[in-house]
Enzyme design. Structure first.
Site, mmCIF file in Angstrom:
data_model
loop_
_atom_site.group_PDB
_atom_site.id
_atom_site.type_symbol
_atom_site.label_atom_id
_atom_site.label_comp_id
_atom_site.label_asym_id
_atom_site.label_seq_id
_atom_site.Cartn_x
_atom_site.Cartn_y
_atom_site.Cartn_z
ATOM 1 N N PRO A 1 -24.931 20.278 97.135
ATOM 2 C CG PRO A 1 -23.525 19.981 99.277
ATOM 3 C CD PRO A 1 -25.120 20.104 98.765
ATOM 4 N NE ARG B 1 -13.962 20.549 86.166
ATOM 5 C CZ ARG B 1 -13.184 21.351 86.664
ATOM 6 N NH1 ARG B 1 -11.979 21.275 87.009
ATOM 7 N NH2 ARG B 1 -13.622 22.727 86.701
ATOM 8 C CB CYS C 1 -6.795 11.671 66.960
ATOM 9 S SG CYS C 1 -5.741 10.089 67.351
#
Ligand SMILES: *Cc1c(COP(=O)(O)O)cnc(C)c1O
Length: 421
Positions: A278, A317, A346
Site C-alpha cells: 500500500p 497530480r 509557464c
C-alpha cells in the site's frame, strides 16, 4: 481519519498551526502528520489481522512518499518497503528497514540495480518479464547467490482511478500472463541461481471498487493452487497496493476493513504468506501542501484566477492525472467566490482546478491542498528553476523540516560549464 483540523489559529496539523509552519519554513511547503501516517498503517495492518490474514508483509510503496523520515516512522511500526529503483532501496535501508522486508519491483531494473539488490539481500525481486528473469539469473550466478524471485502477473483486469494509473490490463506494460508465469516459475525452479518464492500482482492505483481486486486476487489464488499442484514451492502471494482514498469528490473508497475482509475470503486456507504494497492509502491523507496566494487576477469577462506560489512542479497530480484536491483556506471565511487556481509555471497545464467554489481570498492568504501526502513531494521537480519544495513532519506539538528547500546557490552549483564553452 486524519489529523488536520481547524483550531483557534486556523487549520492545524496535530498540535501545530499550518500558518506557523508557513511563517517558519516559507511556502510552498509539504506538511505531514506522523499520527496520521501511524494510524493509517496500523488500521491497515489490524484490519488484515482481524480478517484472519496471518503475519502479512506490509511493504509500504516508497514511491508514494519517499522521504526517509516518513519511511522511518513506518519502518519502526514494522512496515517493509516496496521499491522500484536502487535509489528507493537505498532510502528504505537508510530508514532502517531491514533488507528482508524490502521488495524490489519495477518494469525495467538495470543490471547494476539488480546487483545492488542481490548484494544487500532484498526479500524478493518481483520479476516483470522473461528477459528480466534471464538478467537476474545471470547477475545472481556472477555473484554466486540465489535470487529470491516472485513473478508479477498481469491479471488482465481493468481497475484504477485514471488510465495513467491502471496497470492490470494485458495492454499495459506490467507483468507476465498467467501462462508465462507458470512456465517461467517451473524453469526458474530448475535454475541454481534462482529461488522462485511466489507470485505478485498490482492492478492499479486509486481503486475505489473492490470487484476488480476480488477478480484479480481470485485469479492469483488459482495460479498459486496450480503451481502447488505441479509440485512447485510457493511461499508468498503479493497482492500489491492500489486501494483508493477519499479525495472528497470521488466515490467513497472501500475501507481497509472491507478490503481486508475481501482478501480474507479470497485467500482463506491458502498455505502462503501474503504481502501487500500500500502507498496512497497510507500517505495521501497524511499530508497537505501549503501555499500562499500571490494575486487574485480578475479578467474583464469575469473569470477569476487565484495565482498561488505552488505550481505543477510541486504537485503534478492535477496536471498529469486530472486529479482533484480539496483546497482549503487556512483561516475559515464566510462567502463564496469561484476561482481557477493556477501556479506561476509557464504552462497552461499549471492549473490545479477550474471554476472551484471557495471562500473569497486575497493576496497573502494561505491555502492547503488536502490529501497531498502521496505522489506529491515524491513527484516534484525543479521545472522553471523553482527550488524543490521542502517537507515538514509534525509530531504532536513539535515539527521538523525533513527536507530543506535547496538554496539557489546549491541548485546552480549542480550545473557544470566545461572550460571549452
Ligand atoms: C505504485 C505501486 C504500488 C502502490 O500503489 P498505491 O496505489 O499507492 O497503493 C504498489 N505496488 C507497485 C508495484 C506499484 O507500482
Amino acid at each position: 481519519m486524519n489529523h488536520f483540523e481547524y483550531g483557534p489559529e486556523g487549520l492545524a496539523c496535530e498540535g501545530v498551526s499550518l500558518a506557523h509552519i508557513a511563517a517558519e519554513v516559507g511556502t510552498p511547503v509539504y506538511v505531514y502528520s506522523r499520527a496520521t501516517l501511524e494510524r493509517h498503517f496500523t488500521v491497515f495492518r489490524d484490519a488484515l489481522e482481524l480478517a484472519g490474514v496471518a503475519a502479512p508483509l506490509i511493504a509500504y510503496a516508497v514511491k508514494a512518499n519517499s522521504n526517509v523520515a516518513v519511511l522511518k516512522v513506518l519502518g519502526d511500526l514494522g512496515a517493509g518497503a516496496d521499491t522500484v529503483s536502487e535509489g528507493e532501496v537505498r532510502r528504505a535501508l537508510s530508514a532502517g528497514i531491514p533488507a528482508d522486508r524490502i521488495v524490489f519491483s519495477g518494469v525495467g531494473k538495470a543490471r547494476r540495480e539488480i546487483q545492488f539488490a542481490l548484494q544487500v539481500g532484498v526479500a524478493e525481486i518481483n520479476v516483470e518479464s522473461e528477459p528480466e528473469l534471464n538478467l537476474i539469473a545471470e547477475v545472481a550466478a556472477e555473484l554466486g547467490v540465489r535470487a529470491k524471485v516472485a513473478f508479477r502477473v498481469n491479471p488482465d483486469v481493468a481497475a484504477g482511478g485514471h488510465a495513467k494509473i491502471a496497470t492490470g490490463k494485458a495492454e499495459n506494460k506490467f507483468g507476465v500472463s498467467f501462462a508465462e508465469a507458470a512456465r517461467l516459475y517451473a524453469n526458474a525452479s530448475n535454475n541454481a541461481a534462482l529461488e522462485p518464492i511466489g507470485v505478485a500482482c498490482h492492478i492499479g492505483s486509486q481503486i475505489t471498487d473492490l470487484a476488480p481486486m476480488r477478480a484479480a486476487f481470485s485469479k492469483m489464488r488459482g495460479l498459486v493452487e496450480q503451481l502447488l499442484a505441479e509440485g512447485l514451492s510457493v511461499e508468498r502471494l503479493d497482492l500489491g497496493g492500489g486501494l483508493g482514498v477519499p479525495y472528497f469528490n470521488h466515490p467513497e473508497p472501500p475501507s481497509p476493513a472491507d478490503f481486508a475482509t475481501m482478501v480474507g475470503e479470497v485467500t482463506a486456507g491458502l498455505p502462503v504468506r501474503l504481502a501487500f504494497e500500500p502507498g496512497r492509502v497510507i500517505a495521501a491523507n497524511a499530508g497537505v501542501l501549503v501555499s500562499e496566494v500571490i494575486h487574485v487576477h480578475e479578467r474583464p469577462e469575469g473569470r477569476k484566477f487565484l495565482v498561488i506560489d505552488a505550481a505543477m512542479n510541486d504537485l503534478v497530480r492535477p496536471a498529469m492525472y486530472d486529479a482533484f484536491h480539496d483546497i482549503r483556506p487556512l483561516v475559515k471565511r464566510d462567502g463564496e467566490a469561484v476561482y481557477d487556481v493556477v501556479g506561476p509555471v509557464c504552462e497552461t497545464g499549471d492549473t490545479f482546478t477550474r471554476d472551484r467554489p471557495m471562500p473569497p481570498l486575497a493576496a497573502g492568504d494561505l491555502v492547503a491542498f488536502m490529501s497531498a501526502g502521496a505522489y506529491g513531494a515524491a513527484m516534484a521537480s525543479e521545472y522553471n528553476t523553482r527550488p524543490l519544495v521542502p517537507e515538514v513532519l509534525v509530531d504532536g506539538d513539535r515539527f521538523a523540516v525533513i527536507r530543506a528547500r535547496p538554496t539557489y546557490d546549491a541548485m546552480l552549483a549542480r550545473d557544470l560549464v566545461p572550460d571549452w564553452v
